[in-house]
Design a protein around this motif. Sequence first.
Motif, mmCIF file in Angstrom:
data_model
loop_
_atom_site.group_PDB
_atom_site.id
_atom_site.type_symbol
_atom_site.label_atom_id
_atom_site.label_comp_id
_atom_site.label_asym_id
_atom_site.label_seq_id
_atom_site.Cartn_x
_atom_site.Cartn_y
_atom_site.Cartn_z
ATOM 1 N N CYS A 166 0.867 -1.191 0.000
ATOM 2 C CA CYS A 166 0.000 0.000 0.000
ATOM 3 C C CYS A 166 0.897 1.231 0.000
ATOM 4 O O CYS A 166 1.158 1.818 1.053
ATOM 5 C CB CYS A 166 -0.920 0.008 1.209
ATOM 6 N N ASP A 195 -4.167 4.083 -0.221
ATOM 7 C CA ASP A 195 -5.530 3.563 -0.107
ATOM 8 C C ASP A 195 -5.679 2.162 -0.691
ATOM 9 O O ASP A 195 -6.448 1.349 -0.174
ATOM 10 C CB ASP A 195 -6.501 4.494 -0.847
ATOM 11 N N GLU A 196 -4.978 1.897 -1.790
ATOM 12 C CA GLU A 196 -5.185 0.647 -2.524
ATOM 13 C C GLU A 196 -3.925 -0.212 -2.518
ATOM 14 O O GLU A 196 -2.819 0.285 -2.703
ATOM 15 C CB GLU A 196 -5.589 0.938 -3.974
ATOM 16 N N ASP A 257 -4.530 -1.228 5.654
ATOM 17 C CA ASP A 257 -5.793 -0.838 5.018
ATOM 18 C C ASP A 257 -6.604 0.130 5.873
ATOM 19 O O ASP A 257 -7.818 0.260 5.708
ATOM 20 C CB ASP A 257 -6.631 -2.074 4.672
ATOM 21 N N SER A 258 -5.931 0.870 6.764
ATOM 22 C CA SER A 258 -6.636 1.795 7.646
ATOM 23 C C SER A 258 -7.066 3.080 6.950
ATOM 24 O O SER A 258 -7.942 3.791 7.444
ATOM 25 C CB SER A 258 -5.753 2.156 8.842
ATOM 26 N N ARG A 259 -6.414 3.412 5.848
ATOM 27 C CA ARG A 259 -6.670 4.657 5.106
ATOM 28 C C ARG A 259 -6.478 5.905 5.977
ATOM 29 O O ARG A 259 -7.096 6.951 5.750
ATOM 30 C CB ARG A 259 -8.068 4.644 4.472
ATOM 31 N N THR A 260 -5.587 5.787 6.928
ATOM 32 C CA THR A 260 -5.273 6.923 7.796
ATOM 33 C C THR A 260 -4.677 8.076 7.005
ATOM 34 O O THR A 260 -4.967 9.250 7.268
ATOM 35 C CB THR A 260 -4.287 6.489 8.894
ATOM 36 N N SER A 262 -5.108 9.014 3.788
ATOM 37 C CA SER A 262 -6.069 9.797 3.006
ATOM 38 C C SER A 262 -6.980 10.627 3.910
ATOM 39 O O SER A 262 -7.361 11.750 3.555
ATOM 40 C CB SER A 262 -6.893 8.888 2.079
ATOM 41 N N ARG A 263 -7.302 10.111 5.093
ATOM 42 C CA ARG A 263 -8.104 10.916 6.019
ATOM 43 C C ARG A 263 -7.315 12.123 6.510
ATOM 44 O O ARG A 263 -7.863 13.223 6.645
ATOM 45 C CB ARG A 263 -8.551 10.063 7.213
ATOM 46 N N PRO A 268 -8.022 11.284 -1.579
ATOM 47 C CA PRO A 268 -7.453 9.957 -1.837
ATOM 48 C C PRO A 268 -5.945 10.042 -2.072
ATOM 49 O O PRO A 268 -5.432 11.070 -2.526
ATOM 50 C CB PRO A 268 -8.185 9.506 -3.110
ATOM 51 N N THR A 269 -5.253 8.963 -1.763
ATOM 52 C CA THR A 269 -3.824 8.917 -2.049
ATOM 53 C C THR A 269 -3.593 8.692 -3.540
ATOM 54 O O THR A 269 -4.502 8.302 -4.276
ATOM 55 C CB THR A 269 -3.137 7.797 -1.244
#
Length: 281
Positions: A166, A195-196, A257-260, A262-263, A268-269
């Motif tokens: 990621c 993110d992905e 996969d926490s998407r910390t 991008s938040r 989005p990254t």
Amino acid sequence: MIYAVAGASGQLGQLVLAALVAKVGAANVVALVRNPAKLADAAAAGVSVRAFDYDAVDAAALEGVDRLLLISANEVGKRGPQHQAVIDAAKAAGVGLMAYTSILHAPTSTIGLAEEHRATEAALAASGVPHILLRNGWYNENCTGALAPSIEHGAIIGAAGEGRICSASRADYAAAAAAALVDGAGGDVHELAGDEAFTMADFAAHVARLAGKPVAYVDMSQADYAAALEGVGLPGWLAAMLANSSFASSQDALFDDSRTLSRLIGRPTTPIADTIAAALA
């Protein structure tokens, strides 16, 4: 409030500097760099550029600094004492908050590079200086540095197996560092990743599609990958380090996969395919 970036002339540092200036204005930003001449443009734009050497830290350079970002040094094997010197100077100068660019899942990471990051996190904890940990995952750009020979030979080699990665762009991590330094608080710990997820086979497929040529991923053992890297001219220590990181990624050491991230940056990254396309352009 005065915000400082240590290591401001590096690839990440310059991006953080720009992001900070955009958030708080040049007059509130200090760039700490071994060679101030490298940031003449930033100085001309109003950033305070100060000489700052990780090998000979002078606490006087931190005078008036409220919040300091310590970007990890680039000399593997020397980073422990270098970072300790910066932390000691920050404490002596009365810096109110530090942020540090660590590595994804530092306490448990099997990547060899994590050892010095764990030592720095421990040093920060022992210092008593309020701090934020920015545990950065892989940069997209780590994967795109050797696209030309990979496309030429139709193969991307590694020891990553089917491990999920990621990654995100340097600009993404820079935006996160600026946001955390300005808006964060001591005790914050951010596990930062893209993110992905993708595998190296996925990466090779993106390269093939964007280059319009056949490119496949060839998986190897860690030892064979290190030997192959040495065979193309890399020094042994660097080949071993890269092979270790690649093999660790086969065990999902670079998956989160926490998407910390991008938040934290509010968007989005950057997809790996976008960075590949930019590199090929």
